[in-house]
Write a protein that holds these residues in place. Structure first.
Motif, PDB file in Angstrom:
ATOM      1  N   ILE A  47     -10.013  15.982  -0.469  1.00  0.00           N
ATOM      2  CA  ILE A  47     -10.247  16.112   0.969  1.00  0.00           C
ATOM      3  C   ILE A  47     -11.321  17.173   1.190  1.00  0.00           C
ATOM      4  O   ILE A  47     -11.289  18.240   0.577  1.00  0.00           O
ATOM      5  N   SER A  48     -12.289  16.865   2.045  1.00  0.00           N
ATOM      6  CA  SER A  48     -13.299  17.874   2.383  1.00  0.00           C
ATOM      7  C   SER A  48     -12.600  19.069   3.021  1.00  0.00           C
ATOM      8  O   SER A  48     -11.675  18.896   3.826  1.00  0.00           O
ATOM      9  N   PRO A  49     -13.011  20.302   2.666  1.00  0.00           N
ATOM     10  CA  PRO A  49     -12.350  21.490   3.235  1.00  0.00           C
ATOM     11  C   PRO A  49     -12.333  21.441   4.759  1.00  0.00           C
ATOM     12  O   PRO A  49     -13.332  21.127   5.402  1.00  0.00           O
ATOM     13  N   ILE A  50     -11.194  21.752   5.332  1.00  0.00           N
ATOM     14  CA  ILE A  50     -11.015  21.772   6.787  1.00  0.00           C
ATOM     15  C   ILE A  50     -10.946  23.230   7.222  1.00  0.00           C
ATOM     16  O   ILE A  50     -10.049  23.970   6.807  1.00  0.00           O
ATOM     17  N   ASN A  51     -11.910  23.647   8.048  1.00  0.00           N
ATOM     18  CA  ASN A  51     -11.971  25.036   8.493  1.00  0.00           C
ATOM     19  C   ASN A  51     -10.980  25.287   9.632  1.00  0.00           C
ATOM     20  O   ASN A  51     -10.955  24.557  10.614  1.00  0.00           O
ATOM     21  N   VAL A  52     -10.178  26.323   9.475  1.00  0.00           N
ATOM     22  CA  VAL A  52      -9.209  26.709  10.507  1.00  0.00           C
ATOM     23  C   VAL A  52      -9.658  28.036  11.108  1.00  0.00           C
ATOM     24  O   VAL A  52      -9.854  29.012  10.383  1.00  0.00           O
ATOM     25  N   SER A  53      -9.844  28.075  12.419  1.00  0.00           N
ATOM     26  CA  SER A  53     -10.268  29.307  13.090  1.00  0.00           C
ATOM     27  C   SER A  53      -9.406  29.540  14.329  1.00  0.00           C
ATOM     28  O   SER A  53      -8.572  28.705  14.680  1.00  0.00           O
ATOM     29  N   ALA A  54      -9.616  30.671  14.994  1.00  0.00           N
ATOM     30  CA  ALA A  54      -8.818  31.025  16.170  1.00  0.00           C
ATOM     31  C   ALA A  54      -9.070  30.037  17.309  1.00  0.00           C
ATOM     32  O   ALA A  54     -10.159  29.472  17.418  1.00  0.00           O
ATOM     33  N   PRO A  55      -8.083  29.821  18.176  1.00  0.00           N
ATOM     34  CA  PRO A  55      -8.274  28.905  19.307  1.00  0.00           C
ATOM     35  C   PRO A  55      -8.973  29.584  20.478  1.00  0.00           C
ATOM     36  O   PRO A  55      -8.775  30.771  20.736  1.00  0.00           O
ATOM     37  N   GLU A  81      -8.284  29.985   8.003  1.00  0.00           N
ATOM     38  CA  GLU A  81      -8.224  29.560   6.600  1.00  0.00           C
ATOM     39  C   GLU A  81      -9.122  28.355   6.374  1.00  0.00           C
ATOM     40  O   GLU A  81      -9.764  27.851   7.296  1.00  0.00           O
ATOM     41  N   ASN A  82      -9.140  27.875   5.141  1.00  0.00           N
ATOM     42  CA  ASN A  82      -9.691  26.566   4.784  1.00  0.00           C
ATOM     43  C   ASN A  82      -8.583  25.760   4.120  1.00  0.00           C
ATOM     44  O   ASN A  82      -7.951  26.237   3.174  1.00  0.00           O
ATOM     45  N   ILE A  83      -8.350  24.553   4.631  1.00  0.00           N
ATOM     46  CA  ILE A  83      -7.339  23.683   4.034  1.00  0.00           C
ATOM     47  C   ILE A  83      -8.000  22.837   2.955  1.00  0.00           C
ATOM     48  O   ILE A  83      -9.045  22.223   3.176  1.00  0.00           O
ATOM     49  N   HIS A  84      -7.416  22.823   1.779  1.00  0.00           N
ATOM     50  CA  HIS A  84      -7.887  21.994   0.667  1.00  0.00           C
ATOM     51  C   HIS A  84      -6.782  21.009   0.291  1.00  0.00           C
ATOM     52  O   HIS A  84      -5.613  21.206   0.630  1.00  0.00           O
ATOM     53  N   GLY A  85      -7.141  19.974  -0.431  1.00  0.00           N
ATOM     54  CA  GLY A  85      -6.125  19.042  -0.884  1.00  0.00           C
ATOM     55  C   GLY A  85      -6.716  17.754  -1.405  1.00  0.00           C
ATOM     56  O   GLY A  85      -7.929  17.646  -1.615  1.00  0.00           O
ATOM     57  N   TYR A  86      -5.853  16.784  -1.616  1.00  0.00           N
ATOM     58  CA  TYR A  86      -6.307  15.487  -2.125  1.00  0.00           C
ATOM     59  C   TYR A  86      -5.381  14.380  -1.651  1.00  0.00           C
ATOM     60  O   TYR A  86      -4.252  14.614  -1.220  1.00  0.00           O
ATOM     61  N   ILE A  87      -5.901  13.169  -1.727  1.00  0.00           N
ATOM     62  CA  ILE A  87      -5.162  11.963  -1.359  1.00  0.00           C
ATOM     63  C   ILE A  87      -5.055  11.070  -2.584  1.00  0.00           C
ATOM     64  O   ILE A  87      -6.051  10.830  -3.269  1.00  0.00           O
ATOM     65  N   TYR A 116       0.837  -1.208   0.000  1.00  0.00           N
ATOM     66  CA  TYR A 116       0.000   0.000   0.000  1.00  0.00           C
ATOM     67  C   TYR A 116       0.870   1.256   0.000  1.00  0.00           C
ATOM     68  O   TYR A 116       1.968   1.275   0.573  1.00  0.00           O
ATOM     69  N   SER A 117       0.328   2.304  -0.623  1.00  0.00           N
ATOM     70  CA  SER A 117       1.040   3.578  -0.665  1.00  0.00           C
ATOM     71  C   SER A 117       0.032   4.716  -0.636  1.00  0.00           C
ATOM     72  O   SER A 117      -1.117   4.554  -1.077  1.00  0.00           O
ATOM     73  N   VAL A 118       0.445   5.845  -0.099  1.00  0.00           N
ATOM     74  CA  VAL A 118      -0.436   7.014  -0.077  1.00  0.00           C
ATOM     75  C   VAL A 118       0.398   8.283  -0.237  1.00  0.00           C
ATOM     76  O   VAL A 118       1.535   8.359   0.232  1.00  0.00           O
ATOM     77  N   SER A 119      -0.164   9.239  -0.951  1.00  0.00           N
ATOM     78  CA  SER A 119       0.432  10.563  -1.079  1.00  0.00           C
ATOM     79  C   SER A 119      -0.643  11.585  -0.762  1.00  0.00           C
ATOM     80  O   SER A 119      -1.796  11.425  -1.180  1.00  0.00           O
ATOM     81  N   ALA A 120      -0.286  12.603  -0.015  1.00  0.00           N
ATOM     82  CA  ALA A 120      -1.238  13.657   0.341  1.00  0.00           C
ATOM     83  C   ALA A 120      -0.673  14.994  -0.076  1.00  0.00           C
ATOM     84  O   ALA A 120       0.517  15.266   0.119  1.00  0.00           O
ATOM     85  N   TYR A 121      -1.528  15.839  -0.659  1.00  0.00           N
ATOM     86  CA  TYR A 121      -1.138  17.171  -1.092  1.00  0.00           C
ATOM     87  C   TYR A 121      -2.122  18.168  -0.490  1.00  0.00           C
ATOM     88  O   TYR A 121      -3.334  18.048  -0.697  1.00  0.00           O
ATOM     89  N   LEU A 122      -1.594  19.127   0.262  1.00  0.00           N
ATOM     90  CA  LEU A 122      -2.436  20.081   0.972  1.00  0.00           C
ATOM     91  C   LEU A 122      -2.063  21.507   0.581  1.00  0.00           C
ATOM     92  O   LEU A 122      -0.912  21.791   0.229  1.00  0.00           O
ATOM     93  N   GLY A 123      -3.047  22.411   0.672  1.00  0.00           N
ATOM     94  CA  GLY A 123      -2.790  23.812   0.352  1.00  0.00           C
ATOM     95  C   GLY A 123      -3.837  24.710   0.957  1.00  0.00           C
ATOM     96  O   GLY A 123      -4.899  24.266   1.413  1.00  0.00           O
ATOM     97  N   ALA A 124      -3.530  26.012   1.004  1.00  0.00           N
ATOM     98  CA  ALA A 124      -4.450  27.029   1.513  1.00  0.00           C
ATOM     99  C   ALA A 124      -4.084  28.349   0.867  1.00  0.00           C
ATOM    100  O   ALA A 124      -2.988  28.501   0.308  1.00  0.00           O
ATOM    101  N   VAL A 125      -5.000  29.311   0.904  1.00  0.00           N
ATOM    102  CA  VAL A 125      -4.710  30.631   0.335  1.00  0.00           C
ATOM    103  C   VAL A 125      -3.491  31.229   1.034  1.00  0.00           C
ATOM    104  O   VAL A 125      -2.572  31.713   0.405  1.00  0.00           O
ATOM    105  N   ASN A 126      -3.496  31.203   2.361  1.00  0.00           N
ATOM    106  CA  ASN A 126      -2.321  31.600   3.132  1.00  0.00           C
ATOM    107  C   ASN A 126      -1.815  30.356   3.847  1.00  0.00           C
ATOM    108  O   ASN A 126      -2.383  29.932   4.855  1.00  0.00           O
ATOM    109  N   ASP A 127      -0.764  29.751   3.312  1.00  0.00           N
ATOM    110  CA  ASP A 127      -0.306  28.468   3.845  1.00  0.00           C
ATOM    111  C   ASP A 127       0.814  28.615   4.876  1.00  0.00           C
ATOM    112  O   ASP A 127       1.521  27.650   5.175  1.00  0.00           O
ATOM    113  N   THR A 128       0.955  29.812   5.463  1.00  0.00           N
ATOM    114  CA  THR A 128       1.988  30.029   6.471  1.00  0.00           C
ATOM    115  C   THR A 128       1.778  29.084   7.654  1.00  0.00           C
ATOM    116  O   THR A 128       0.731  29.104   8.293  1.00  0.00           O
TER     117      THR A 128
END
Length: 281
Positions: free
Chosen positions: A133-141, A109-115, A69-81
C-alpha cells in the motif's frame, strides 16, 4: 511501536517474494492451462492524506473472470495508537470488490501495509498476489466553516459546496460537501474537516462556492488567513535601531578625530609671544 512497523515491512517483502515464486510455479507446464497467477491482478485505491482518527475506505478491485475472491489487509505505523484494523483476514466476495473501513492513528504518522488478494480460476486453482500500500500520510485535522443561504421561496435540493485553497499561483480543492436540502428562505451551517497536510503553510485564501446560483455564501465567499506560525519581523526594528546608533557613533568619532589638539608647551609659548608683541606696541 517501531518494531511493529519493521515487522510489517519485513512481512510485506517476504510475501511479495513468495508471491513471485508462486507466479513462476503457476506458469510451469503442469499448471492449469486455462489461466495463471500472472493474469490475475488487483487494483488498490487508497487516499494519500487523512487526518488523525479519520475513518476512511481502502478499496480493492480484483480481476474479473474468477470466483471465490478473498482479500487480507495488514496495516501498521510507528505509533499505531488508534489504528484499526491492524490485521484484516478472511473476507470473501463474489465479484472481487472489497471496501475496507480503516481508522487512522491518533498521532501524525504514515500508515504502511500490504494487501494479499486471491481468487480461484475455473479449475478451482487459487491464485494470489501481494501488493504494498502506498504510504498514507496522517496529519492534524483542520475544520472550515461556512453559512449557506437559500434566498428562494422554495426549498433547494442536491447542493454541492466546494472549498478551494489558493496560495500564490497554486490552488487545490481541499473538500466538497453535499447538502440534501436547504429550506425556503433559510440558512445552513456547513463545515468540512481536512488533513492539515493539504493546507499550504503561510498566507492562504479560502474560496467557498456552490453549484446553484440561488444558493449564496453568507458574508464573504473568499477569505484570507495565515496557517502556521506567522513570521516575526521585530528583528528588523532592532537591526534598524542598532544601525542608527552605530551611525551616530561614527559621526561623533569622526568629529573628534578632526579636532587638532595644541600641545600645552606650544600654547604657553604662543601666549608669551603674544604678550611681547602687545608690549612693543
Amino acid at each position: 511501536m517501531k518494531y511493529k512497523l519493521l515487522i510489517t515491512l519485513f512481512t510485506i517483502f517476504a510475501l511479495i517474494a513468495l508471491s513471485g515464486v508462486a507466479s513462476l510455479g503457476n506458469n510451469m507446464p503442469n499448471a492449469s492451462p486455462s489461466t495463471s497467477s500472472s493474469a490475475f491482478s488487483a487494483t488498490i485505491h487508497e487516499p494519500h492524506y487523512v487526518y488523525e482518527n479519520q475513518t476512511f475506505q481502502l478499496n480493492v478491485t480484483e480481476s474479473a473472470g474468477y470466483h471465490n475472491y478473498s482479500v487480507s489487509a495488514y496495516l501498521g505505523a510507528v505509533n499505531d495508537t488508534g489504528l484499526s484494523p491492524l490485521s484484516y483476514y478472511n473476507h470473501h466476495s463474489t465479484n472481487g470488490t472489497f471496501s475496507i473501513s480503516v481508522t487512522a492513528p491518533s498521532e501524525s504518522e504514515n500508515i504502511h501495509g500490504y494487501i494479499n488478494a486471491s481468487a480461484e480460476n475455473s479449475t478451482g486453482f487459487r491464485v494470489s498476489h501481494v501488493y504494498a500500500i502506498s504510504p498514507i500520510n496522517v496529519s492534524a485535522p483542520i475544520t472550515f466553516n461556512s453559512t449557506i443561504n437559500n434566498t428562494d421561496p422554495v426549498p433547494i435540493k442536491n447542493i454541492t459546496v466546494t472549498y478551494t485553497i489558493s496560495h500564490g499561483a497554486s490552488s487545490v480543492v481541499i473538500g466538497v460537501s453535499h447538502i440534501n436540502e436547504i429550506g425556503a428562505n433559510s440558512t445552513y451551517k456547513d463545515n468540512i474537516t481536512v488533513p492539515a497536510a493539504l493546507v499550504y503553510k503561510g498566507k492562504d485564501t479560502l474560496t467557498v462556492t456552490t453549484n446553484n446560483p440561488v444558493i449564496t455564501i453568507a458574508g464573504k465567499s473568499t477569505v484570507t488567513f495565515y496557517y502556521g506560525h506567522k513570521p516575526n519581523y521585530d528583528w528588523i526594528y532592532y537591526i534598524a535601531a542598532v544601525a542608527v546608533a552605530f551611525a551616530v557613533f561614527l559621526v561623533l568619532a569622526s568629529s573628534k578625530r578632526n579636532t587638532v589638539k595644541v600641545p600645552k608647551w606650544k600654547r604657553s609659548k604662543s601666549s608669551k609671544k603674544a604678550q611681547k608683541v602687545q608690549k612693543a606696541k
